[in-house]
Design an enzyme around this catalytic site. Structure first.
Site, mmCIF file in Angstrom:
data_model
loop_
_atom_site.group_PDB
_atom_site.id
_atom_site.type_symbol
_atom_site.label_atom_id
_atom_site.label_comp_id
_atom_site.label_asym_id
_atom_site.label_seq_id
_atom_site.Cartn_x
_atom_site.Cartn_y
_atom_site.Cartn_z
ATOM 1 N N CYS A 136 0.657 -1.199 -0.008
ATOM 2 C CA CYS A 136 0.121 -0.017 -0.142
ATOM 3 C C CYS A 136 0.776 1.192 0.024
ATOM 4 O O CYS A 136 1.452 1.809 0.881
ATOM 5 C CB CYS A 136 -1.022 0.114 1.165
ATOM 6 S SG CYS A 136 -1.879 1.222 1.388
ATOM 7 N N CYS B 63 -0.586 3.981 2.026
ATOM 8 C CA CYS B 63 -0.269 4.001 3.560
ATOM 9 C C CYS B 63 1.298 3.951 3.899
ATOM 10 O O CYS B 63 1.643 4.866 4.854
ATOM 11 C CB CYS B 63 -0.259 2.338 3.877
ATOM 12 S SG CYS B 63 -1.855 1.705 3.439
ATOM 13 N N ASP B 64 2.076 3.595 3.153
ATOM 14 C CA ASP B 64 3.616 3.450 3.496
ATOM 15 C C ASP B 64 4.655 4.446 2.645
ATOM 16 O O ASP B 64 5.764 4.531 3.161
ATOM 17 C CB ASP B 64 4.222 1.997 3.659
ATOM 18 C CG ASP B 64 3.348 1.019 4.456
ATOM 19 O OD1 ASP B 64 2.823 1.592 5.488
ATOM 20 O OD2 ASP B 64 3.207 -0.184 4.142
#
Ligand code: NDP
Length: 332
Positions: free
Chosen positions: A154, A157-158
């Site tokens: 992701c 997300c990261d």
């Protein structure tokens, strides 16, 4: 709970098994938000939260991420585990009952619906399916040990953890294009690795990637190994050309795998309608599935947004839809 609710199964109607208003299957952001809303509506929901990562994942995919920096209301980052614990505490505080077990079988063909775990069978007037989806990974042994240490599924997300560093994206679909473009805005360089010499993604998204000078494309290449076990974080990858067999090491800080997700729908095969890609079908603008009284929320029905906050939003929708439906049935 209302044992007198019309029950097609006379033997069970007469048995001790109570008929609950609502069972929620799954305990990620969608399931727990549904639980909070349903409990506040006095539906006394039962949330079956999953027991093992082999079946349902208690807390959902966020349990496998590190820091969450994009969930509104948490200006200081929060870990995925802590965020999910807070969701769960709130659901419990509002009156949700929890069972920690994997659901092994459901029967949605008649009402009340039946939901089994290894230990018990539960009856419910309405069900919310919030079983989520699982990101697909390459399946390399070297990849497994470096998940959350540079291997991610992701970018949203990261990605920010790898600002101004070199990263790779694996895949050739729309997600890979989107992640590569997103990461190009943050990172020093993005190497996009695809196993064929043609992308599956839509033309417009491919165009953006091809025209981006920060993205280098390796067509007809596969990742053979993720490097960094000794350092305990990704330091590079070994790629192989499928045309020539030549292998090369690419030094980088992160590898984003974008080769699709698998919705957790095994329990519902033949019972709930799905899209051709396997995700549960819901009536647009609602959480209603193909079976009246069964609602779906979160990633099990959403392959486009897949964010904790959108999952939570559809969890709220499912609880409101279930409450209204139960009210219309005179069942609550
Ligand atoms: P897709 O299934 O569309 O693409 C997966 C990609 O990963 C393919 O290119 C596939 O290669 C590759 N792949 C699969 N398995 C492996 C493997 N083991 N090793 C290497 N490569 C592999 O998944 P997406 O997540 O990209 O998209 C899912 C759906 O969501 C699609 O319908 C997509 O259109 C949609 N979507 C839409 C977006 C938008 O409109 N903004 C954004 C993101 C997704 P191959 O091509 O060779 O099969």
């Amino acid at each position: 709970m209302d044992a007198a609710w019309p029950c097609a199964y006379t033997d069970w109607a007469m048995s001790e098994t109570p008929v609950r208003n609502l069972i929620i299957i799954g305990s990620g952001p969608a399931g727990l938000t549904a639980a909070i809303y349903a409990a506040r509506a006095n539906l006394k929901p039962l949330c079956i939260e999953g027991f093992s990562a082999g079946g349902l994942i208690p807390g959902g995919q966020l349990m496998f991420t590190t820091d969450v920096e994009n969930y509104p209301g948490f200006p200081e980052k929060v870990t995925g585990q802590e965020l999910m614990q807070r969701f769960r505490d709130q659901a419990e505080h509002q009156g949700t009952e929890f069972v920690t077990a994997d659901v092994t079988k459901v029967d949605l063909s008649q009402r009340p619906f039946k939901v089994w775990t290894d230990e018990a069978m539960f009856l419910a007037k309405a069900v919310i399916v919030a079983t989520g989806a699982r990101a697909n990974y390459l399946g390399l042994p070297s990849e497994e040990g470096l998940k959350n240490k540079g291997v991610s599924a992701c970018a949203v997300c990261d990605g920010a953890l790898f600002r101004n560093q070199d990263v790779a994206v694996v895949g050739g679909g729309d997600t890979a294009m989107e992640e590569a473009s997103y990461l190009a805005g943050l990172c020093k360089s993005v190497t996009l690795i695809h196993r064929r010499d043609e992308f599956r993604a839509s033309k417009a998204m491919v165009q953006r990637v091809v025209e981006n000078p920060k993205i280098k494309i390796l067509y007809s290449h596969v990742v053979e190994e993720v490097l960094g076990a000794a350092e305990d974080h990704v330091t590079g990858i070994v790629v192989k050309s499928l045309k020539t067999g030549e292998k090369n090491t690419v030094p980088l800080a992160a590898m984003f795998v974008a080769i699709g997700h698998t919705p957790m729908t095994d329990l519902f095969v033949g019972q709930l309608e799905t899209h051709p890609n396997g995700y549960l079908k819901t009536t647009p603008g609602s959480s209603r599935t193909s079976v009246e009284g069964v609602f779906a929320a979160g990633d099990v029905q959403d392959w486009t947004y897949r964010q904790a906050v959108t999952a939570a939003g559809t969890g709220c929708m499912a609880a409101l839809d279930a409450e209204r439906w139960l009210g219309a049935q005179g069942a609550h």
